[in-house]
Design a protein around this motif. Structure first.
Motif, PDB file in Angstrom:
ATOM      1  N   ASP A 127     137.999  73.581 107.090  1.00  0.00           N
ATOM      2  CA  ASP A 127     138.917  74.613 106.755  1.00  0.00           C
ATOM      3  C   ASP A 127     138.715  75.980 106.790  1.00  0.00           C
ATOM      4  O   ASP A 127     139.196  76.854 107.115  1.00  0.00           O
ATOM      5  CB  ASP A 127     139.108  74.178 105.024  1.00  0.00           C
ATOM      6  CG  ASP A 127     139.813  72.781 105.147  1.00  0.00           C
ATOM      7  OD1 ASP A 127     140.135  72.320 106.022  1.00  0.00           O
ATOM      8  OD2 ASP A 127     139.851  72.292 103.757  1.00  0.00           O
ATOM      9  N   ASP A 128     137.264  76.348 106.154  1.00  0.00           N
ATOM     10  CA  ASP A 128     136.709  77.623 106.148  1.00  0.00           C
ATOM     11  C   ASP A 128     136.340  78.172 107.494  1.00  0.00           C
ATOM     12  O   ASP A 128     136.766  79.364 107.891  1.00  0.00           O
ATOM     13  CB  ASP A 128     135.801  77.846 105.105  1.00  0.00           C
ATOM     14  CG  ASP A 128     136.077  77.480 103.815  1.00  0.00           C
ATOM     15  OD1 ASP A 128     137.438  77.162 103.484  1.00  0.00           O
ATOM     16  OD2 ASP A 128     135.351  77.096 103.024  1.00  0.00           O
ATOM     17  N   PHE A 129     135.863  77.368 108.345  1.00  0.00           N
ATOM     18  CA  PHE A 129     135.370  78.222 109.560  1.00  0.00           C
ATOM     19  C   PHE A 129     136.337  77.698 110.814  1.00  0.00           C
ATOM     20  O   PHE A 129     136.703  78.502 111.209  1.00  0.00           O
ATOM     21  CB  PHE A 129     134.164  77.189 110.041  1.00  0.00           C
ATOM     22  CG  PHE A 129     133.599  77.605 111.249  1.00  0.00           C
ATOM     23  CD1 PHE A 129     133.334  78.797 111.689  1.00  0.00           C
ATOM     24  CD2 PHE A 129     133.398  76.546 112.337  1.00  0.00           C
ATOM     25  CE1 PHE A 129     132.737  79.121 112.955  1.00  0.00           C
ATOM     26  CE2 PHE A 129     132.963  76.790 113.606  1.00  0.00           C
ATOM     27  CZ  PHE A 129     132.677  78.079 114.109  1.00  0.00           C
ATOM     28  N   LEU A 130     136.855  76.540 110.857  1.00  0.00           N
ATOM     29  CA  LEU A 130     137.858  76.290 112.102  1.00  0.00           C
ATOM     30  C   LEU A 130     139.329  76.467 111.632  1.00  0.00           C
ATOM     31  O   LEU A 130     139.884  77.219 112.570  1.00  0.00           O
ATOM     32  CB  LEU A 130     137.555  74.956 112.689  1.00  0.00           C
ATOM     33  CG  LEU A 130     136.273  74.434 112.945  1.00  0.00           C
ATOM     34  CD1 LEU A 130     136.174  73.065 113.416  1.00  0.00           C
ATOM     35  CD2 LEU A 130     136.172  75.036 114.538  1.00  0.00           C
ATOM     36  N   GLY A 131     139.436  76.367 110.370  1.00  0.00           N
ATOM     37  CA  GLY A 131     140.967  76.559 110.044  1.00  0.00           C
ATOM     38  C   GLY A 131     141.931  75.839 110.715  1.00  0.00           C
ATOM     39  O   GLY A 131     142.914  76.166 111.313  1.00  0.00           O
ATOM     40  N   VAL A 132     141.591  74.273 110.879  1.00  0.00           N
ATOM     41  CA  VAL A 132     142.546  73.443 111.502  1.00  0.00           C
ATOM     42  C   VAL A 132     143.491  72.626 110.763  1.00  0.00           C
ATOM     43  O   VAL A 132     143.062  72.497 109.382  1.00  0.00           O
ATOM     44  CB  VAL A 132     141.660  72.577 112.525  1.00  0.00           C
ATOM     45  CG1 VAL A 132     140.971  73.295 113.562  1.00  0.00           C
ATOM     46  CG2 VAL A 132     140.699  71.797 111.590  1.00  0.00           C
ATOM     47  N   ARG A 133     144.524  72.237 111.206  1.00  0.00           N
ATOM     48  CA  ARG A 133     145.217  71.392 110.599  1.00  0.00           C
ATOM     49  C   ARG A 133     145.755  70.158 111.508  1.00  0.00           C
ATOM     50  O   ARG A 133     146.070  70.413 112.663  1.00  0.00           O
ATOM     51  CB  ARG A 133     146.488  71.871 109.954  1.00  0.00           C
ATOM     52  CG  ARG A 133     147.678  72.480 110.695  1.00  0.00           C
ATOM     53  CD  ARG A 133     148.778  72.895 109.779  1.00  0.00           C
ATOM     54  NE  ARG A 133     149.630  73.473 110.641  1.00  0.00           N
ATOM     55  CZ  ARG A 133     151.018  74.156 109.881  1.00  0.00           C
ATOM     56  NH1 ARG A 133     151.025  74.105 108.697  1.00  0.00           N
ATOM     57  NH2 ARG A 133     151.782  74.624 110.767  1.00  0.00           N
ATOM     58  N   VAL A 134     145.936  68.991 111.203  1.00  0.00           N
ATOM     59  CA  VAL A 134     146.412  68.044 111.833  1.00  0.00           C
ATOM     60  C   VAL A 134     147.708  68.313 112.965  1.00  0.00           C
ATOM     61  O   VAL A 134     148.657  68.447 112.366  1.00  0.00           O
ATOM     62  CB  VAL A 134     146.433  66.679 111.408  1.00  0.00           C
ATOM     63  CG1 VAL A 134     146.878  65.613 112.205  1.00  0.00           C
ATOM     64  CG2 VAL A 134     145.183  66.287 110.785  1.00  0.00           C
ATOM     65  N   ARG A 135     147.694  67.967 114.115  1.00  0.00           N
ATOM     66  CA  ARG A 135     148.720  67.839 114.954  1.00  0.00           C
ATOM     67  C   ARG A 135     149.862  66.969 114.561  1.00  0.00           C
ATOM     68  O   ARG A 135     149.514  65.904 114.289  1.00  0.00           O
ATOM     69  CB  ARG A 135     148.389  67.768 116.281  1.00  0.00           C
ATOM     70  CG  ARG A 135     149.762  67.820 117.314  1.00  0.00           C
ATOM     71  CD  ARG A 135     149.079  67.605 118.755  1.00  0.00           C
ATOM     72  NE  ARG A 135     148.735  66.433 119.047  1.00  0.00           N
ATOM     73  CZ  ARG A 135     148.476  65.991 120.217  1.00  0.00           C
ATOM     74  NH1 ARG A 135     148.378  66.596 121.328  1.00  0.00           N
ATOM     75  NH2 ARG A 135     147.887  64.651 120.419  1.00  0.00           N
ATOM     76  N   ASN A 136     151.168  67.158 114.566  1.00  0.00           N
ATOM     77  CA  ASN A 136     152.048  66.439 113.724  1.00  0.00           C
ATOM     78  C   ASN A 136     152.732  65.403 115.333  1.00  0.00           C
ATOM     79  O   ASN A 136     153.860  65.748 115.502  1.00  0.00           O
ATOM     80  CB  ASN A 136     153.278  66.904 113.151  1.00  0.00           C
ATOM     81  CG  ASN A 136     153.928  66.072 112.308  1.00  0.00           C
ATOM     82  OD1 ASN A 136     153.336  65.255 111.897  1.00  0.00           O
ATOM     83  ND2 ASN A 136     155.115  66.577 112.151  1.00  0.00           N
TER      84      ASN A 136
END
Length: 351
Positions: free
Chosen positions: A199-208
């Motif tokens: 969250d803090d370093f990469l800032g990713v969210r799952v591809r839908n």
């Protein structure tokens, strides 16, 4: 699927990043590491890339404001892929960014490896990629070598086990306008501090995509059956197992999810279907991952979810009943004389 058999390490830089909250600092290298040694290159390839071979989930680099360029990892990666940023500067900027977000007391300092890769394969296409890997845990290793008709024994106190990557990320140079294709590993922290990597370093969210739509839908449905239906309907454990089994059968036998079809064939009750639609909408809004009225079903996601769908009636510590279907062949009752519950099971043959 991810493959790295033909991958090549073009460049590698190693830096050390400490815990900012613990008044530790970062140490930046001034030049890349020479990886021309073939054996070293193969060992590094195994250490960095082998943990990603079994991953199914693909992420995107994102930002809460929906302005993707505000994501530091996206900004630096995009600048590198477009030729605006040199590799060494890319690695240094990523190290500084990781240092800035390493502000939980339990986050361990460690070496950060930034790698420029060629010929990695994801989902059938070959691309270049940026690898970001962090080693936090060291182990002691014995070294044995022949010495004048005997064997000498030595040790390395703080060595890295190449079979245990602590944290990793691969940013594949594909679909940049959607936040790239990103694979993520975090093997070490399972507690709250672990969110800093994703969250803090990469800032990713799952591809839908189909895999995540299928997996998330089955997770939401399972939670709905186990936790939500009781507030409206009086359900026995066997009823819940039946609803879960029917949903699993639906996803195993269909290629495409259809909302109305699922409601009719699995839930079979307009009131329950309405409750579930409201429940899933809460998930869609909270995680910004809409399912839609229909989506392609991923067999891999179904197989993965099946392991968590328990179809077992546990009766005290004496019996486990595995229920695979036909709810009407199970009856539950209460014996007044013994003061105990009982089940009646109807069957044709005993195996």
């Amino acid at each position: 699927m991810f493959y790295y058999t033909d991958a090549i390490i073009e460049q590698l830089a190693i830096h050390r990043v400490g815990n900012k909250l613990q008044d530790e600092f970062y140490v930046l290298s001034e030049k890349p590491v020479d990886v021309s040694d073939g054996v070293l290159s193969q060992l590094l390839m195994h250490y960095f890339l082998s943990p990603f071979a079994k991953l199914d989930e693909v992420y995107r680099l994102s930002h809460p404001s929906n302005t993707r360029s505000l994501n530091e990892v996206f900004h630096f990666s995009n600048s590198f892929f477009s030729g605006e940023l040199e590799f060494l500067e890319l690695s240094q900027q990523l190290s500084k960014h990781l240092f800035e977000v390493s502000n939980h007391p339990n986050i361990k300092g460690g070496e950060l490896y930034i790698v420029h890769l060629r010929d990695v394969q994801l989902e059938g296409e070959v691309h270049e990629a940026i690898g970001i890997f962090k080693s936090e845990n060291k182990e002691a290793y014995l070294k044995i070598s022949p010495v004048q008709g005997a064997f000498g024994l030595d040790y390395e106190q703080e060595a890295i086990n190449i079979n245990k990557l602590d944290k990793g990320c691969l940013i594949i140079n594909s679909e940049s306008d959607e936040g790239y294709k990103v694979l993520v590993i975090d093997q070490t922290n399972r507690q709250q501090e672990a969110v800093y990597w994703k969250d803090d370093f990469l800032g990713v969210r799952v591809r839908n995509d189909a895999f995540n739509q299928t997996g998330n839908f089955l997770k939401v449905y399972k939670k709905f059956v186990n936790e939500e239906l009781d507030e409206t309907f009086e359900l026995e454990r066997a009823d819940k197992i039946d609803l879960l089994n029917r949903s699993m059968d639906y996803f195993k036998n269909k290629e495409t999810f259809q909302q109305d079809e699922f409601a009719e064939e699995v839930l079979g009750n307009p009131q329950a279907a309405g409750l579930f639609n409201s429940y899933r909408q809460q998930f869609e809004e909270e995680f910004e991952s809409p399912f839609g009225d229909q989506f392609a079903i991923s067999g891999q996601a179904v197989k993965k979810a099946q392991a968590t769908y328990k179809s077992v009636l546990k009766l005290d510590k004496n019996f486990h009943i595995y229920v695979h279907g036909k709810r009407e062949l199970i009856e539950k009752g209460y014996d007044e004389e013994k003061g105990m519950n009982y089940y009646i099971l109807y069957f044709t043959e005993e195996h």
